[in-house]
Structure formats: structure tokens, C-alpha cells
Design a protein around this motif. Structure first.
Motif, mmCIF file in Angstrom:
data_model
loop_
_atom_site.group_PDB
_atom_site.id
_atom_site.type_symbol
_atom_site.label_atom_id
_atom_site.label_comp_id
_atom_site.label_asym_id
_atom_site.label_seq_id
_atom_site.Cartn_x
_atom_site.Cartn_y
_atom_site.Cartn_z
ATOM 1 N N ASN A 273 0.839 -1.203 0.000
ATOM 2 C CA ASN A 273 0.000 0.000 0.000
ATOM 3 C C ASN A 273 0.870 1.247 0.000
ATOM 4 O O ASN A 273 0.897 1.996 0.981
ATOM 5 N N ASN A 276 0.231 4.719 1.844
ATOM 6 C CA ASN A 276 -1.007 4.655 2.623
ATOM 7 C C ASN A 276 -0.697 4.449 4.107
ATOM 8 O O ASN A 276 -0.667 3.332 4.611
ATOM 9 N N TRP A 278 -2.453 5.146 6.703
ATOM 10 C CA TRP A 278 -3.550 4.589 7.507
ATOM 11 C C TRP A 278 -3.524 3.060 7.481
ATOM 12 O O TRP A 278 -3.756 2.395 8.473
ATOM 13 N N ALA A 279 -3.246 2.502 6.301
ATOM 14 C CA ALA A 279 -3.170 1.045 6.173
ATOM 15 C C ALA A 279 -2.068 0.501 7.079
ATOM 16 O O ALA A 279 -2.261 -0.477 7.806
#
Ligand SMILES: *[C@@H]1O[C@H](CO)[C@@H](O)[C@H](O)[C@H]1NC(C)=O
Ligand SMILES: *[C@@H]1O[C@H](CO)[C@@H](O)[C@H](O)[C@H]1NC(C)=O
Ligand SMILES: [Zn+2]
Length: 336
Positions: A273, A276, A278-279
Motif C-alpha cells: 500500500n 497509505n 492509515w493502512a
């Protein structure tokens, strides 16, 4: 392909995340049988409710899922909470005891699932509605169709949730504190949906400082006693210790007994990811919470009902509190 973590399946996933490939969705709907501690006295089939009589005019009324406290004096009735699911059965239960007027309704807190049926108990000026100042504020902010506004606001001290109060009948030695202790059961998700985990943890000692024989926690169909509070205090302390240990492990190098080292956990998530954050955080937090929940499960499955059902959510709440409130940040602490 992204690796999907489905919360109800996470116990089997945490060891494999970053090691095995995508898992797909699975929803666990059947759990192992409840232990003996999760006693369900049930309710009368004829009436749909059960009354627990604590003596000297103090009663608990339940429909099996929620609880109200009823105090009958010589001249009138005081009711604490009116869950909408008990509904008019609460009035029927009260009328089976006495025909005195309901003079006071006390709100344990603002949650609609506990006080959303208070409009069934009457209106001002006959009934005086009492709550914590913050509960009155919550009710004014989001007026519900069935929650009467609180008129007499007399409490100021905060607890695990804004406006949550201790309701104590000293003569009958009955203490009501909703959403904190769940006698015989693991706390409801996210430690009883607590918004203040340090306050929630402290509440156990505050409860134990009272001289009580009966504890009304607001949920399910039986009241508790002192030992229920002591058992849950032990559970919460255990959760704290094991989740703190899991965070420490995540900050340590990987080895045969450390499957949750951030060193090995995070790089594949970043690779899957790119950019990303947040991931990255979600996988990290869920993995550490699942590891903590798993250790707690092994110890508590036979001691408290449904440890495996809300164990993960409770570990998640504790991990967040450890990080944000207690400054236990593991690999995200002050960097060299
Ligand atoms: C109440 O209903 C349940 C479920 O139908 C049944 O198992 C139980 O025997 C009933 N209890 C009484 C006292 O009739
Ligand atoms: C694995 O790492 C943990 C955390 O650093 C440590 O406590 C443990 O002793 C290590 N185990 C082995 C087998 O090296
Ligand atoms: Zn509740």
C-alpha cells in the motif's frame, strides 16, 4: 491484492499477516459454549420481565438484556434508567409492586439504549428528571424523541464516560453504575464503549470503596456482587498488562517467539500500500491488539462469558489507551 483483515477472524490472522497471502472474508457466527459464570436467570415467559428484590423497597427490573433500578419509598417511586427494550414492561413491573406515583427518574448516563424509554414513565412537573450536568448537555445537543430532558442537574464529577454517575442506595446497599462492570461476562465492546479508559480502570476501585451487596451494571439479566467487581478488575488489569507487553514486543526485534515485531510487520504493508499510512497503522494496531486478545483469551475463556466475542475490541480499546493516554508507544515512541 491487498490483505484484508476481518475483525472476527483476526485471531487466526495475526500470526500469518505479512507471512501468508490474502485471506478473504470470514465472519465467525458460532462461538464455543459460555462458561458457568455467564449465568442467565432469564425472565418470566408470562410477563417478559424479571424483578430482583433486594429488600427494603429496592428492586432491579430486567427484560433479559437491560436493567432498571426501582426504589419504592413510603410516598413515591424513584426509577433509575428506562431502557427502551424493557419499554412498558418496566411500568407493568412497577405496578405489580406498588401504585405509588413515580416522582423521580434518574439518568445513569445519556445513552439511548439505557434511557431511551424514560418518556414512558411520565412528564414534568409530576416527574423530576435528574442527571449529571454533562448528560443534560448531551441530551440538549441531540434531543431524542423518548428521552425527557433532564431538569434537575446536580452532579459534576466525570467518570469513564461524560456524565456517567454512581447511583447508590445506602440502606439497601445497592450500587448502580452502568456500562462499567458486566457481572460474569467480559465487558461489552471497547470496554463498555468507554470514552475514558483511565477513568474506566479507576472506576473499579471507586466501586469497591462503596459498601454494597448488590451491583447493577445495566446489562444482561442478573445483578452482581462484590466478587464480580473484583473478577472484572483482575480482567481489566490483565488486559492492561498483556496489551502493554504486546506493544513492547512489537518494538522488539523479530524472533521465533515474537511474531509481531514492527520491523517485519510493517515493510510488507508499505510495499502493498505505497504511501497509505492509515493502512500501515491499521495493520499494526490490529495485529498488536489481536496478539493481546489472544493471550487474554487463553487465560479468561472459562472465567468470563464471551471473552472471545469482544476480546479483540476490548484489546483494541486498551491498546489505543496505552498509546494515547498512558504514553506506551512502543515503536512509535521518542526516536533516537
Ligand atoms: C419459557 O420459554 C422457554 C422457551 O420457549 C422454555 O424453554 C421454558 O421452559 C419456558 N419456561 C417456563 C417456565 O414456562
Ligand atoms: C524474542 O524476543 C523477545 C523480545 O525481545 C525476547 O524477550 C525473547 O527472549 C526472544 N526469544 C528468543 C527465543 O530469542
Ligand atoms: Zn450500555
Amino acid at each position: 491484492m491487498y490483505k484484508q483483515l476481518v475483525l472476527s477472524c483476526i485471531f487466526s490472522l495475526y500470526t500469518s499477516y505479512g507471512i501468508s497471502q490474502g485471506t478473504g472474508a470470514c465472519i465467525q457466527s458460532v462461538y464455543p459454549p459460555l462458561p458457568q459464570t455467564a449465568i442467565r436467570p432469564g425472565v418470566s415467559n408470562a410477563t417478559g420481565y424479571r424483578i430482583e428484590d433486594f429488600g427494603q423497597g429496592a428492586y432491579m427490573v430486567t427484560e433479559g438484556a437491560y436493567q432498571s433500578l426501582v426504589l419504592v419509598s413510603k410516598t413515591s417511586i424513584i426509577v433509575a434508567d428506562a431502557p427502551p427494550t424493557i419499554g412498558n414492561k418496566l411500568v407493568a413491573a412497577i405496578r405489580s409492586l406498588t401504585y405509588l406515583l413515580i416522582s423521580h427518574v434518574v439518568y445513569s448516563q445519556h445513552h439511548a439504549d439505557h434511557i431511551g424509554g424514560t418518556s414512558l414513565l411520565g412528564s414534568p412537573p409530576v416527574v423530576t428528571f435528574i442527571s449529571h450536568r454533562l448528560t443534560a448537555g448531551e441530551l440538549a445537543q441531540v434531543p431524542g424523541p423518548h428521552r425527557r430532558p433532564a431538569r434537575n442537574v446536580v452532579f459534576d464529577k466525570p467518570n469513564h464516560d461524560p456524565g456517567n454517575i454512581f447511583i447508590y442506595a445506602p440502606v439497601q446497599k445497592v450500587l448502580m453504575l452502568v456500562d462499567v462492570v458486566f457481572p460474569g461476562w467480559v465487558p461489552f465492546a471497547y470496554l463498555g464503549e468507554s470514552q475514558n479508559i483511565p477513568g474506566y480502570i479507576k472506576a473499579h476501585d471507586q466501586i469497591l470503596a462503596y459498601d454494597f451487596n448488590h451491583y447493577i451494571g445495566g446489562h444482561l439479566d442478573r445483578s452482581g456482587i462484590r466478587s464480580d467487581v473484583l473478577t472484572q478488575k483482575e480482567y481489566v488489569n490483565d488486559l492492561y498488562k498483556n496489551c502493554a507487553a504486546a506493544i513492547a514486543l512489537s518494538a522488539s526485534p523479530p524472533n521465533a517467539t515474537n511474531p509481531i515485531s514492527a520491523e517485519t510487520l510493517i515493510p510488507p504493508v508499505i510495499a502493498d500500500n505505497p504511501g497509505n499510512s492509515w493502512a500501515e497503522f491499521k495493520i499494526y494496531l490490529n495485529t498488536v491488539a489481536a496478539y493481546c486478545a489472544n493471550t487474554i483469551n487463553q487465560k479468561w475463556l472459562g472465567r468470563l462469558g464471551a471473552t472471545d466475542v469482544f476480546g479483540f475490541e476490548n484489546a483494541q480499546a486498551m491498546i489505543e489507551a496505552l498509546r494515547i493516554d498512558y504514553d506506551v508507544l512502543g515503536p512509535f515512541g521518542v526516536q533516537p
